[in-house]
Design an enzyme around this catalytic site. Structure first.
Site, PDB file in Angstrom:
ATOM      1  N   HIS A  55      -9.338   0.882   4.762  1.00 26.87           N
ATOM      2  CA  HIS A  55      -8.069   1.094   5.482  1.00 26.87           C
ATOM      3  C   HIS A  55      -8.325   2.008   6.680  1.00 26.87           C
ATOM      4  O   HIS A  55      -9.183   2.905   6.609  1.00 26.87           O
ATOM      5  CB  HIS A  55      -7.040   1.720   4.537  1.00 26.87           C
ATOM      6  N   ASN A 104       0.871  -1.180   0.000  1.00 26.35           N
ATOM      7  CA  ASN A 104       0.000   0.000   0.000  1.00 26.35           C
ATOM      8  C   ASN A 104       0.902   1.222   0.000  1.00 26.35           C
ATOM      9  O   ASN A 104       1.496   1.573   1.018  1.00 26.35           O
ATOM     10  CB  ASN A 104      -0.879  -0.034   1.264  1.00 26.35           C
ATOM     11  N   TRP A 105       0.995   1.861  -1.158  1.00 24.80           N
ATOM     12  CA  TRP A 105       1.940   2.985  -1.281  1.00 24.80           C
ATOM     13  C   TRP A 105       1.386   4.278  -0.690  1.00 24.80           C
ATOM     14  O   TRP A 105       2.090   5.283  -0.616  1.00 24.80           O
ATOM     15  CB  TRP A 105       2.296   3.219  -2.748  1.00 24.80           C
ATOM     16  N   LYS A 106       0.103   4.296  -0.362  1.00 26.15           N
ATOM     17  CA  LYS A 106      -0.543   5.505   0.171  1.00 26.15           C
ATOM     18  C   LYS A 106      -0.299   6.695  -0.773  1.00 26.15           C
ATOM     19  O   LYS A 106      -0.220   6.498  -1.973  1.00 26.15           O
ATOM     20  CB  LYS A 106      -0.053   5.795   1.597  1.00 26.15           C
ATOM     21  N   GLY A 136       2.414   2.341  10.654  1.00 25.78           N
ATOM     22  CA  GLY A 136       3.300   3.492  10.456  1.00 25.78           C
ATOM     23  C   GLY A 136       3.956   3.979  11.736  1.00 25.78           C
ATOM     24  O   GLY A 136       4.526   5.065  11.770  1.00 25.78           O
ATOM     25  N   GLU A 163      -5.057  -5.162  10.636  1.00 21.33           N
ATOM     26  CA  GLU A 163      -4.099  -4.077  10.833  1.00 21.33           C
ATOM     27  C   GLU A 163      -4.402  -3.351  12.138  1.00 21.33           C
ATOM     28  O   GLU A 163      -5.233  -2.426  12.156  1.00 21.33           O
ATOM     29  CB  GLU A 163      -4.181  -3.089   9.662  1.00 21.33           C
ATOM     30  N   GLU A 204      -6.835   4.490   7.760  1.00 19.24           N
ATOM     31  CA  GLU A 204      -6.727   5.927   7.450  1.00 19.24           C
ATOM     32  C   GLU A 204      -8.005   6.440   6.791  1.00 19.24           C
ATOM     33  O   GLU A 204      -8.414   7.577   7.005  1.00 19.24           O
ATOM     34  CB  GLU A 204      -5.487   6.179   6.569  1.00 19.24           C
ATOM     35  N   SER A 238       3.635  -2.057  10.359  1.00 22.61           N
ATOM     36  CA  SER A 238       5.098  -2.033  10.516  1.00 22.61           C
ATOM     37  C   SER A 238       5.752  -3.380  10.223  1.00 22.61           C
ATOM     38  O   SER A 238       6.726  -3.751  10.893  1.00 22.61           O
ATOM     39  CB  SER A 238       5.478  -1.506  11.902  1.00 22.61           C
ATOM     40  N   GLY A 270       2.967  -1.104   4.262  1.00 28.84           N
ATOM     41  CA  GLY A 270       2.956   0.318   3.949  1.00 28.84           C
ATOM     42  C   GLY A 270       4.375   0.804   3.667  1.00 28.84           C
ATOM     43  O   GLY A 270       4.900   0.632   2.565  1.00 28.84           O
ATOM     44  N   GLY A 271       5.012   1.384   4.682  1.00 30.72           N
ATOM     45  CA  GLY A 271       6.326   2.010   4.508  1.00 30.72           C
ATOM     46  C   GLY A 271       7.348   1.141   3.791  1.00 30.72           C
ATOM     47  O   GLY A 271       8.042   1.600   2.870  1.00 30.72           O
TER      48      GLY A 271
HETATM   49  C1  PEP Z   1      -0.627   0.098   6.015  1.00 31.46           C
HETATM   50  O1  PEP Z   1      -0.789   1.295   5.869  1.00 31.46           O
HETATM   51  O2  PEP Z   1      -1.458  -0.684   5.520  1.00 31.46           O
HETATM   52  C2  PEP Z   1       0.537  -0.350   6.779  1.00 31.46           C
HETATM   53  C3  PEP Z   1       0.552  -1.566   7.240  1.00 31.46           C
HETATM   54  O3  PEP Z   1       1.529   0.580   6.966  1.00 31.46           O
HETATM   55  P1  PEP Z   1       2.972   0.304   7.652  1.00 31.46           P
HETATM   56  O4  PEP Z   1       3.519  -0.969   7.062  1.00 31.46           O
HETATM   57  O5  PEP Z   1       3.802   1.500   7.256  1.00 31.46           O
HETATM   58  O6  PEP Z   1       2.746   0.200   9.100  1.00 31.46           O
END
Ligand code: PEP
Length: 258
Positions: A98, A12-14, A176, A170, A100, A216, A237-238
């Protein structure tokens, strides 16, 4: 991981990567992954990069997903994108609900349900995100929250619908933040989720549905998380923004030869 279910890693590049940066990232990924057997891999760039990424990944092991969509086909919904528009770009997956979107953009379980049903009606495979906040965990509400998000989000869906859906667990406090659920904590939540999926669908459906962990996940902790029997992959994500770290996570998900 369980051999019944093929591991599934999605990035997920956001709101990151220009078109040029997105193409560079998938080109690096293609080179590092080669044929990559035994794992399904999907990248979810921002809407603006879907066309270019779709062309760049053609013929590779990478699949394409979007990060969100509206449930209607067309109309006066300024700023929104329909499922049909995603299909036109050869998108086959879409992230729905998600955290967010839920916290920053007010998405409720009812909206998540509408979006899931619209995605399925348009042959898009949803990645449905669920998870508790830190406060909910501290107040011992985790199971109640997961049960509600699943029951409301998957309302009026049968076993055939459920089989098209991947659930991403999640925990909001781990997204994040650099805080990761320990493998035991994540496994317990995944097992609980599978039990709820059994109640909503049936045992066979619950055993075949894939449940990703997200929060994470990175090269240093992926193998231990993915070794848990009910963790079938990751929503990243990151660490999905860097070809080396995303590749390392995908490699950690590859089934080991016996
Ligand atoms: C996400 O946004 O779906 C996620 C898991 O982010 P991160 O890996 O950065 O925690």
């Amino acid at each position: 991981m369980n051999r019944l279910r093929k591991p599934f890693i999605a990035g997920n590049w956001k709101m990151n990567k220009t078109v040029a940066e997105a193409v560079e990232l998938v080109n690096d990924l293609k080179q590092q992954l080669g044929a990559c057997k035994g794992v399904d891999v999907v990248v979810c760039p921002p809407f603006t990069a879907l066309t270019a990424v779709s062309a760049a990944i053609s013929g590779s092991v990478l699949g394409l997903g979007a990060q969100n969509m509206h449930w209607e086909k067309a109309g006066a919904f300024t700023g929104e994108i329909s499922p049909q528009m995603l299909r036109e770009l050869y998108c086959h997956h879409v992230i729905i609900g998600h955290s967010e979107r839920r916290t920053l953009f007010g998405e409720t379980d009812e909206i998540v349900n509408r979006k899931l049903r619209a995605a399925l009606a348009n042959h898009l495979r949803p990645i449905m995100c669920i998870g508790e906040t830190l406060q909910e965990r501290q107040e011992n509400q985790t199971e109640q929250v997961l049960q509600r998000q699943l029951t409301e989000g998957l309302r009026e869906m049968g076993a055939a619908d459920l089989q098209q859906i991947t659930v991403a667990y999640e925990p909001v406090w781990a997204i994040g933040t650099g805080l990761t659920a320990t493998p035991d904590v994540a496994q317990a939540a995944h097992l609980f989720i599978r039990g709820v999926l059994k109640e909503i669908g049936d045992d066979k459906t619950a055993q075949t549905m894939r449940i990703q962990y997200g929060g994470s996940m990175k090269p240093e902790n992926a193998a231990e998380l993915l070794a848990q029997p009910d963790i079938d992959g990751g929503l990243i994500g990151g660490a999905a923004l860097d070809a080396d770290s995303f590749t390392a996570i995908i490699k950690a998900a590859m089934p080991r030869e016996k």
